[in-house]
Design an enzyme around this catalytic site. Structure first.
Site, PDB file in Angstrom:
ATOM      1  N   HIS A  51     -53.959 -35.695 -61.122  1.00  0.00           N
ATOM      2  CA  HIS A  51     -54.737 -34.496 -61.393  1.00  0.00           C
ATOM      3  C   HIS A  51     -53.980 -33.582 -62.375  1.00  0.00           C
ATOM      4  O   HIS A  51     -52.781 -33.754 -62.616  1.00  0.00           O
ATOM      5  CB  HIS A  51     -55.021 -33.759 -60.089  1.00  0.00           C
ATOM      6  CG  HIS A  51     -56.088 -34.433 -59.265  1.00  0.00           C
ATOM      7  ND1 HIS A  51     -56.543 -33.929 -58.084  1.00  0.00           N
ATOM      8  CD2 HIS A  51     -56.785 -35.583 -59.487  1.00  0.00           C
ATOM      9  CE1 HIS A  51     -57.494 -34.724 -57.593  1.00  0.00           C
ATOM     10  NE2 HIS A  51     -57.643 -35.745 -58.426  1.00  0.00           N
ATOM     11  N   GLU A  53     -52.886 -30.507 -62.254  1.00  0.00           N
ATOM     12  CA  GLU A  53     -51.732 -29.740 -61.774  1.00  0.00           C
ATOM     13  C   GLU A  53     -50.473 -30.613 -61.772  1.00  0.00           C
ATOM     14  O   GLU A  53     -49.387 -30.171 -62.175  1.00  0.00           O
ATOM     15  CB  GLU A  53     -51.983 -29.250 -60.337  1.00  0.00           C
ATOM     16  CG  GLU A  53     -53.169 -28.308 -60.180  1.00  0.00           C
ATOM     17  CD  GLU A  53     -54.473 -29.037 -59.894  1.00  0.00           C
ATOM     18  OE1 GLU A  53     -54.725 -30.102 -60.493  1.00  0.00           O
ATOM     19  OE2 GLU A  53     -55.263 -28.532 -59.082  1.00  0.00           O
ATOM     20  N   CYS A  89     -53.257 -31.597 -54.438  1.00  0.00           N
ATOM     21  CA  CYS A  89     -52.516 -30.757 -55.395  1.00  0.00           C
ATOM     22  C   CYS A  89     -51.920 -29.541 -54.700  1.00  0.00           C
ATOM     23  O   CYS A  89     -50.888 -29.023 -55.122  1.00  0.00           O
ATOM     24  CB  CYS A  89     -53.433 -30.310 -56.523  1.00  0.00           C
ATOM     25  SG  CYS A  89     -53.879 -31.673 -57.589  1.00  0.00           S
ATOM     26  N   ALA A 159     -86.009 -37.230 -81.733  1.00  0.00           N
ATOM     27  CA  ALA A 159     -86.099 -36.819 -83.137  1.00  0.00           C
ATOM     28  C   ALA A 159     -87.568 -36.637 -83.475  1.00  0.00           C
ATOM     29  O   ALA A 159     -88.428 -37.351 -82.966  1.00  0.00           O
ATOM     30  CB  ALA A 159     -85.474 -37.878 -84.029  1.00  0.00           C
ATOM     31  N   ARG A 189     -73.789 -40.556 -76.058  1.00  0.00           N
ATOM     32  CA  ARG A 189     -73.959 -41.634 -75.068  1.00  0.00           C
ATOM     33  C   ARG A 189     -72.658 -41.904 -74.317  1.00  0.00           C
ATOM     34  O   ARG A 189     -72.686 -42.302 -73.150  1.00  0.00           O
ATOM     35  CB  ARG A 189     -74.453 -42.907 -75.748  1.00  0.00           C
ATOM     36  CG  ARG A 189     -75.908 -42.818 -76.173  1.00  0.00           C
ATOM     37  CD  ARG A 189     -76.333 -44.058 -76.926  1.00  0.00           C
ATOM     38  NE  ARG A 189     -77.748 -44.025 -77.291  1.00  0.00           N
ATOM     39  CZ  ARG A 189     -78.337 -44.929 -78.064  1.00  0.00           C
ATOM     40  NH1 ARG A 189     -77.623 -45.950 -78.552  1.00  0.00           N
ATOM     41  NH2 ARG A 189     -79.610 -44.840 -78.353  1.00  0.00           N
ATOM     42  N   LEU A 209     -79.321 -49.134 -76.763  1.00  0.00           N
ATOM     43  CA  LEU A 209     -78.939 -48.043 -75.862  1.00  0.00           C
ATOM     44  C   LEU A 209     -77.454 -48.016 -75.512  1.00  0.00           C
ATOM     45  O   LEU A 209     -77.080 -47.598 -74.411  1.00  0.00           O
ATOM     46  CB  LEU A 209     -79.775 -48.092 -74.563  1.00  0.00           C
ATOM     47  CG  LEU A 209     -81.283 -48.029 -74.746  1.00  0.00           C
ATOM     48  CD1 LEU A 209     -81.987 -48.148 -73.406  1.00  0.00           C
ATOM     49  CD2 LEU A 209     -81.700 -46.736 -75.441  1.00  0.00           C
ATOM     50  N   GLU A 287     -83.904 -40.718 -73.566  1.00  0.00           N
ATOM     51  CA  GLU A 287     -84.092 -40.909 -75.003  1.00  0.00           C
ATOM     52  C   GLU A 287     -85.507 -41.369 -75.367  1.00  0.00           C
ATOM     53  O   GLU A 287     -85.705 -42.023 -76.382  1.00  0.00           O
ATOM     54  CB  GLU A 287     -83.050 -41.897 -75.546  1.00  0.00           C
ATOM     55  CG  GLU A 287     -81.636 -41.344 -75.519  1.00  0.00           C
ATOM     56  CD  GLU A 287     -80.737 -41.942 -76.588  1.00  0.00           C
ATOM     57  OE1 GLU A 287     -81.233 -42.535 -77.553  1.00  0.00           O
ATOM     58  OE2 GLU A 287     -79.507 -41.827 -76.420  1.00  0.00           O
ATOM     59  N   GLY A 289     -89.798 -42.601 -74.185  1.00  0.00           N
ATOM     60  CA  GLY A 289     -90.615 -42.041 -75.241  1.00  0.00           C
ATOM     61  C   GLY A 289     -91.103 -40.641 -74.963  1.00  0.00           C
ATOM     62  O   GLY A 289     -90.668 -39.987 -74.004  1.00  0.00           O
ATOM     63  N   LEU A 293     -90.365 -38.092 -71.717  1.00  0.00           N
ATOM     64  CA  LEU A 293     -89.685 -36.809 -71.970  1.00  0.00           C
ATOM     65  C   LEU A 293     -90.564 -35.652 -71.495  1.00  0.00           C
ATOM     66  O   LEU A 293     -90.100 -34.714 -70.855  1.00  0.00           O
ATOM     67  CB  LEU A 293     -89.374 -36.655 -73.463  1.00  0.00           C
ATOM     68  CG  LEU A 293     -88.247 -37.560 -73.988  1.00  0.00           C
ATOM     69  CD1 LEU A 293     -88.304 -37.693 -75.504  1.00  0.00           C
ATOM     70  CD2 LEU A 293     -86.875 -37.024 -73.561  1.00  0.00           C
TER      71      LEU A 293
HETATM   72  C1  AOF Z   1     -57.749 -30.998 -58.776  1.00  0.00           C
HETATM   73  N1  AOF Z   1     -57.249 -31.223 -60.013  1.00  0.00           N
HETATM   74  O1  AOF Z   1     -57.308 -32.249 -61.976  1.00  0.00           O
HETATM   75  C2  AOF Z   1     -59.055 -32.693 -60.494  1.00  0.00           C
HETATM   76  C3  AOF Z   1     -59.591 -32.406 -59.204  1.00  0.00           C
HETATM   77  O2  AOF Z   1     -60.165 -39.220 -56.024  1.00  0.00           O
HETATM   78  P1  AOF Z   1     -59.277 -38.125 -56.476  1.00  0.00           P
HETATM   79  O3  AOF Z   1     -58.036 -37.977 -55.659  1.00  0.00           O
HETATM   80  O4  AOF Z   1     -58.970 -38.171 -57.961  1.00  0.00           O
HETATM   81  O5  AOF Z   1     -60.076 -36.750 -56.198  1.00  0.00           O
HETATM   82  C4  AOF Z   1     -61.256 -36.463 -56.898  1.00  0.00           C
HETATM   83  C5  AOF Z   1     -61.759 -35.078 -56.528  1.00  0.00           C
HETATM   84  O6  AOF Z   1     -60.730 -34.118 -56.745  1.00  0.00           O
HETATM   85  C6  AOF Z   1     -62.922 -34.641 -57.415  1.00  0.00           C
HETATM   86  O7  AOF Z   1     -64.174 -34.975 -56.866  1.00  0.00           O
HETATM   87  C7  AOF Z   1     -62.736 -33.126 -57.447  1.00  0.00           C
HETATM   88  O8  AOF Z   1     -63.246 -32.542 -56.278  1.00  0.00           O
HETATM   89  C8  AOF Z   1     -61.222 -32.979 -57.434  1.00  0.00           C
HETATM   90  N2  AOF Z   1     -60.738 -32.989 -58.815  1.00  0.00           N
HETATM   91  N3  AOF Z   1     -58.926 -31.533 -58.405  1.00  0.00           N
HETATM   92  O9  AOF Z   1     -57.124 -30.311 -57.980  1.00  0.00           O
HETATM   93  C9  AOF Z   1     -57.846 -32.059 -60.886  1.00  0.00           C
HETATM   94  N4  AOF Z   1     -59.651 -33.565 -61.329  1.00  0.00           N
HETATM   95 ZN    ZN Z   2     -55.935 -32.303 -57.114  1.00  0.00          ZN
END
Ligand code: AOF
Ligand code: ZN
Length: 357
Positions: A51, A53, A89, A159, A189, A209, A287, A289, A293
């Site tokens: 993550h 942090e 974290c 478009a 995409r 696609l 996308e 038709g 949409l």
């Molecule tokens: C954070 N910092 O940078 C992100 C978070 O499966 P995991 O362990 O990667 O957890 C995914 C979940 O963690 C995600 O659904 C979201 O709630 C959180 N993401 N949290 O502290 C991060 N990417």
């Molecule tokens: Zn985290």
């Protein structure tokens, strides 16, 4: 005096580097600041990986490590408190002896949802949350839409000529937008988890696609084919990449093609949303038709409409979709094409000016 908004904006910039790589996780950025100096930066780089942090702490130089207990951590999403693919974290923040954390958005994911903030507060850490909240919501609008509203974030794309024609009357394939616009569409995409077209578009346009003009993840392709009339020779069936065929006859998987049975006498879009929710698919680009949409527009089931106004001349043709209860927020000139961006009049996620689209 340094500005906390500036540091949060830096978190957004870092977060954005994960675009197209982290879904279904959110894009998250973090910076560590000591007396106005950034001593660490990190972002969530790839699904399943560390993550933001953690990457931020890892980036702190040896000589700056002693500054950690007197530094402020800025992070664009509430730190997680759960054991997922990585440890929480919040635990790492406590280990590093951080005393102050400034957060943009609360994490709506059920396993976190306020628990991260609560835990840090219980440990005596000063928390400020909600800094540049609207910008953060926009950045992760797909993630927030999915968790808060239990449906994918929906982007409508098409478009049309300046006169409002969508295609020639005989539905023959007719490339209207220019090459640069096409490349941009391929980029889009790679940013969405799934792409949807209707039966007639699949049959008459025979689209692939996928994203060929841009590098990145390929979206899951989805098509409506009620009684399984689409020929297996269509390009979207021939490249061994996953496709869902929504139909009323069979429910099984044949190599890369999943036949998914739905009830066509009921609301098909709601059934599709349920399937996408179960499959953890956060966003959908539609996308065409024109009829499909228009049904998203008429049911109010859309978040963004992006359409190209092209320089082609058609004296007659199929009418392009008509937006209602819509709000224009951005226009871009792409050589001969004009690209218009709309949200709903009362969008779930308003566009904060200056944010990337
Ligand atoms: C954070 N910092 O940078 C992100 C978070 O499966 P995991 O362990 O990667 O957890 C995914 C979940 O963690 C995600 O659904 C979201 O709630 C959180 N993401 N949290 O502290 C991060 N990417
Ligand atoms: Zn985290």
């Amino acid at each position: 005096m340094y500005s906390s908004k500036l540091f949060m904006q830096r978190c957004f910039e870092l977060a954005q580097k994960g675009s197209g790589l982290v879904a279904p996780n959110p894009m998250v950025g973090a910076v560590l600041v000591n007396e106005g100096r950034i001593i660490g930066e990190g972002w969530h780089q790839e699904f399943g990986e560390a993550h933001a942090e953690v990457n931020c702490f890892e980036s702190v130089k040896e000589e700056d490590k002693e500054l950690l207990p007197t530094s402020t951590l800025y992070v664009s999403l509430e730190p997680c408190a759960h054991y997922g693919k990585t440890p929480p974290c919040t635990l790492r923040i406590l280990q590093e002896k951080i005393k102050e954390v400034i957060i943009c958005n609360k994490d709506p994911f059920d396993a976190v949802n306020g628990k991260g903030i609560e835990l840090l507060q219980q440990e005596g850490i000063i928390i400020q949350s909600g800094l540049l909240k609207e910008e953060g919501l926009w950045l992760n609008r797909r993630f927030f839409c999915f968790h808060q509203h239990k449906r994918p974030y929906i982007i409508l794309k098409w478009a049309q000529t300046q006169q409002g024609y969508f295609a020639p009357l005989d539905r023959s394939r007719f490339q209207m937008s220019n090459h640069h616009s096409q490349q941009l569409v391929h980029h889009w995409r790679t940013q969405e988890a799934a792409i949807l077209v209707g039966f007639k578009t699949a049959l008459h346009d025979d689209p692939q696609l996928n994203a060929r003009l841009w590098q990145g993840k390929q979206p899951l392709r989805i098509v409506f084919d009620r009684t399984l009339q689409l020929p297996s020779t269509l390009k979207m069936f021939s490249d061994q990449a996953p496709v869902w065929v929504l139909n009323e006859l069979r429910d099984d998987v044949q190599e890369s093609i999943s036949y998914v049975k739905i009830d066509f006498s009921e609301n098909v879009l709601q059934q599709l949303f349920k399937l996408l929710y179960k499959a953890n698919i956060l966003s959908l680009i539609v996308e065409g038709g024109a009829g499909l949409l228009q049904s998203f527009i008429d049911e109010g089931l859309w978040d963004e409409a992006r359409f190209f106004e092209t320089a082609n001349l058609l004296n007659e043709g199929l009418q392009a979709p008509l937006l209602h209860h819509a709000q224009h927020y951005f226009t871009n000139e792409i050589f001969s094409d004009k690209l218009l961006f709309y949200t709903q009049q009362n969008p779930l996620f308003p566009y904060p000016s200056g944010m990337p689209i």
